[in-house]
Design a protein around this motif. Structure first.
Motif, PDB file in Angstrom:
ATOM      1  N   ASN A   1       0.824  -1.268  -0.064  1.00 20.58           N
ATOM      2  CA  ASN A   1      -0.164   0.048   0.080  1.00 20.58           C
ATOM      3  C   ASN A   1       0.931   1.266  -0.075  1.00 20.58           C
ATOM      4  O   ASN A   1       1.657   1.432   0.723  1.00 20.58           O
ATOM      5  N   ASP A   2       0.586   2.043  -1.090  1.00 23.22           N
ATOM      6  CA  ASP A   2       1.829   3.311  -1.202  1.00 23.22           C
ATOM      7  C   ASP A   2       1.317   4.215  -0.288  1.00 23.22           C
ATOM      8  O   ASP A   2       2.164   5.110  -0.006  1.00 23.22           O
ATOM      9  N   ASP A   3       0.038   4.459   0.289  1.00 26.39           N
ATOM     10  CA  ASP A   3      -0.490   5.349   1.273  1.00 26.39           C
ATOM     11  C   ASP A   3      -0.210   5.107   2.824  1.00 26.39           C
ATOM     12  O   ASP A   3       0.061   5.814   3.630  1.00 26.39           O
ATOM     13  N   LEU A   4      -0.680   3.599   2.948  1.00 22.47           N
ATOM     14  CA  LEU A   4      -0.513   3.147   4.421  1.00 22.47           C
ATOM     15  C   LEU A   4       0.742   2.083   4.272  1.00 22.47           C
ATOM     16  O   LEU A   4       0.390   1.010   4.091  1.00 22.47           O
TER      17      LEU A   4
ATOM     18  N   LYS B   1      -4.539  11.775   2.859  1.00 22.28           N
ATOM     19  CA  LYS B   1      -4.414  12.394   4.081  1.00 22.28           C
ATOM     20  C   LYS B   1      -5.235  11.878   5.267  1.00 22.28           C
ATOM     21  O   LYS B   1      -6.228  12.213   4.909  1.00 22.28           O
ATOM     22  N   ARG B   2      -4.691  11.484   5.949  1.00 20.08           N
ATOM     23  CA  ARG B   2      -5.297  10.687   7.226  1.00 20.08           C
ATOM     24  C   ARG B   2      -5.830  11.514   8.128  1.00 20.08           C
ATOM     25  O   ARG B   2      -6.761  11.153   8.829  1.00 20.08           O
ATOM     26  N   ASP B   3      -5.454  12.808   8.155  1.00 19.30           N
ATOM     27  CA  ASP B   3      -5.941  13.932   9.307  1.00 19.30           C
ATOM     28  C   ASP B   3      -7.149  14.604   8.735  1.00 19.30           C
ATOM     29  O   ASP B   3      -7.533  15.482   9.459  1.00 19.30           O
ATOM     30  N   ILE B   4      -7.646  14.420   7.414  1.00 18.08           N
ATOM     31  CA  ILE B   4      -8.906  15.091   6.955  1.00 18.08           C
ATOM     32  C   ILE B   4      -9.978  14.167   6.797  1.00 18.08           C
ATOM     33  O   ILE B   4      -9.803  13.240   5.867  1.00 18.08           O
ATOM     34  N   PRO B   5     -11.032  14.469   7.411  1.00 18.40           N
ATOM     35  CA  PRO B   5     -12.168  13.578   6.967  1.00 18.40           C
ATOM     36  C   PRO B   5     -12.724  13.403   5.774  1.00 18.40           C
ATOM     37  O   PRO B   5     -12.693  14.292   5.182  1.00 18.40           O
TER      38      PRO B   5
ATOM     39  N   MET C   1     -20.071  -3.205   3.462  1.00 21.20           N
ATOM     40  CA  MET C   1     -20.990  -2.098   3.617  1.00 21.20           C
ATOM     41  C   MET C   1     -20.945  -1.998   5.192  1.00 21.20           C
ATOM     42  O   MET C   1     -21.338  -0.898   5.753  1.00 21.20           O
ATOM     43  N   ASP C   2     -20.922  -3.105   5.941  1.00 23.94           N
ATOM     44  CA  ASP C   2     -21.017  -2.674   7.362  1.00 23.94           C
ATOM     45  C   ASP C   2     -19.762  -1.995   8.169  1.00 23.94           C
ATOM     46  O   ASP C   2     -19.982  -1.264   9.134  1.00 23.94           O
ATOM     47  N   VAL C   3     -18.651  -2.029   7.452  1.00 29.62           N
ATOM     48  CA  VAL C   3     -17.792  -1.108   7.788  1.00 29.62           C
ATOM     49  C   VAL C   3     -18.082   0.512   7.483  1.00 29.62           C
ATOM     50  O   VAL C   3     -17.732   1.234   8.077  1.00 29.62           O
ATOM     51  N   ILE C   4     -18.453   0.731   6.161  1.00 27.47           N
ATOM     52  CA  ILE C   4     -18.656   1.935   5.542  1.00 27.47           C
ATOM     53  C   ILE C   4     -19.852   2.524   6.347  1.00 27.47           C
ATOM     54  O   ILE C   4     -19.643   3.772   6.656  1.00 27.47           O
ATOM     55  N   ASN C   5     -20.933   1.738   6.744  1.00 21.76           N
ATOM     56  CA  ASN C   5     -21.967   2.289   7.389  1.00 21.76           C
ATOM     57  C   ASN C   5     -21.676   2.848   8.920  1.00 21.76           C
ATOM     58  O   ASN C   5     -22.154   3.639   9.249  1.00 21.76           O
ATOM     59  N   LYS C   6     -20.582   2.303   9.345  1.00 23.33           N
ATOM     60  CA  LYS C   6     -20.205   2.679  10.775  1.00 23.33           C
ATOM     61  C   LYS C   6     -19.340   3.911  10.644  1.00 23.33           C
ATOM     62  O   LYS C   6     -19.062   4.395  11.797  1.00 23.33           O
TER      63      LYS C   6
ATOM     64  N   GLN D   1     -13.717  10.729  10.610  1.00 21.55           N
ATOM     65  CA  GLN D   1     -12.783   9.605   9.879  1.00 21.55           C
ATOM     66  C   GLN D   1     -12.559   9.949   8.473  1.00 21.55           C
ATOM     67  O   GLN D   1     -13.175  10.418   7.581  1.00 21.55           O
ATOM     68  N   SER D   2     -11.194   9.553   7.991  1.00 17.97           N
ATOM     69  CA  SER D   2     -10.666   9.883   6.653  1.00 17.97           C
ATOM     70  C   SER D   2     -10.901   8.490   5.769  1.00 17.97           C
ATOM     71  O   SER D   2     -11.090   7.487   5.926  1.00 17.97           O
ATOM     72  N   PHE D   3     -10.817   8.754   4.590  1.00 22.08           N
ATOM     73  CA  PHE D   3     -10.576   7.688   3.569  1.00 22.08           C
ATOM     74  C   PHE D   3      -9.356   6.781   4.089  1.00 22.08           C
ATOM     75  O   PHE D   3      -9.817   5.447   3.943  1.00 22.08           O
ATOM     76  N   LEU D   4      -8.565   6.937   4.392  1.00 21.82           N
ATOM     77  CA  LEU D   4      -7.515   6.114   4.816  1.00 21.82           C
ATOM     78  C   LEU D   4      -7.892   5.318   6.081  1.00 21.82           C
ATOM     79  O   LEU D   4      -7.275   4.238   6.266  1.00 21.82           O
ATOM     80  N   ASP D   5      -8.600   5.971   6.984  1.00 22.86           N
ATOM     81  CA  ASP D   5      -9.084   5.481   8.171  1.00 22.86           C
ATOM     82  C   ASP D   5     -10.113   4.247   7.566  1.00 22.86           C
ATOM     83  O   ASP D   5      -9.984   3.072   8.216  1.00 22.86           O
TER      84      ASP D   5
END
Length: 305
Positions: free
Chosen positions: A14-17, A113-117, A214-219, A225-229
């Protein structure tokens, strides 16, 4: 109808994480994906940029290069700047006979950018979208003139994320910029994958068969929380392990006569989700649904020449 199955190395590195990366070589990554049945691999950070170095590696693995990401900045920067940056990639991809370059817009994007929701994703006004779409079309036309078509990747946390944004981009761009349809990103953004294929099938030249949990996404709390989160929490996975109905999705592509690459791009933690095992799960599910839809999946990897 014929189809080809590829993978993205993001399942391994993973290039970002970086913490979501398996410590394997390029050769081992290719060996694992090929052993699972995939004949293509998109370019990742451990690939060489010299075709004289890359081609023997691909040949030894019996794998073809089936695409690769270019970080475009056309939303903010000019054509000449992006042309200069992509030119070496065009020459490399032509030399190894890749089908296309994937254009991903990173200008203003918060995807890395993990710090931007997620709620703070960039948005374009109607006029901005029109100008951007025209500019990307010009860029796509120029790349095709150089001998390498693009495929535009709508993406979470970028300027074209939602189905409405995709529709606006497609309405204001032209045939000079084909589309990469990514089922997982569109579903994550709340879009209807089957409707998007109906609306834009004539321009689709590349497909990412990314599944979602979707269970992760819906929560998710998109205000915090950010995309990387979301990636780290396991929002994405391979077909057959998530929430999307790839039987219906692949059938829809078959209905419109799509022939080309279906690429599994599923970034997740390789420790609980070993890439080889996940590749095997994804390949088995795709073979099941593609056979049902009437596809013949090509089994040859590196082209004879």
């Amino acid at each position: 109808m014929k189809a080809k199955l590829g993978m993205s190395p993001i399942a391994w590195w993973n290039d970002d994480l970086v913490e979501l990366s398996d410590d394997v070589s390029l050769e081992e990554c290719l060996r694992q994906s090929r052993s699972a049945g995939f004949t293509g691999m998109e370019k990742g950070r451990r690939f060489p940029d010299d075709p004289d170095v890359m081609l023997p590696i691909l040949k030894a693995a019996d794998v073809t290069l089936c695409g690769g990401w270019f970080s475009g900045t056309l939303v903010d920067e000019d054509l000449a700047t992006n042309q200069a940056r992509i030119q070496p990639m065009i020459e490399l991809f032509k030399a190894v006979n890749a089908p296309c370059i994937v254009y991903g817009e990173v200008g203003r994007s918060i995807q890395g950018k993990r710090d931007i929701p997620l709620a703070h994703k960039p948005k374009l006004s109607g006029e901005e979208m029109k100008a951007y779409a025209r500019k990307v079309t010009q860029f796509g036309e120029w790349c095709a003139e150089q001998g390498m078509p693009l495929s535009y990747h709508h993406h979470m946390a970028a300027v074209v994320e939602t189905e409405a944004e995709l529709d606006a981009f497609m309405a204001n761009s032209g045939e000079g910029i084909p589309l990469l349809l990514d089922a997982g990103h569109l579903a994550f953004a709340g879009g209807n994958v089957l409707r998007a294929i109906d609306n834009h099938h004539a321009r689709i030249n590349h497909v990412h068969v990314k599944d979602v949990r979707m269970d992760v996404i819906n929560k998710l709390d998109r205000t915090r929380q950010s995309f990387l989160d979301a990636v780290a929490l396991g929002a994405f996975t391979v077909p057959g392990d998530g929430s999307l109905d790839f039987g219906a999705i692949v059938q829809k592509f078959a209905d419109y006569g799509y022939e080309g690459w279906f690429v599994v791009e599923a970034e997740q933690d390789p420790k609980p989700n070993p890439p080889l095992r996940m590749a095997q799960v994804g390949h088995a599910e795709l073979m099941r649904v593609m056979t049902a839809a009437g596809y013949t999946v090509e089994t040859q990897g590196f082209p004879n020449r």
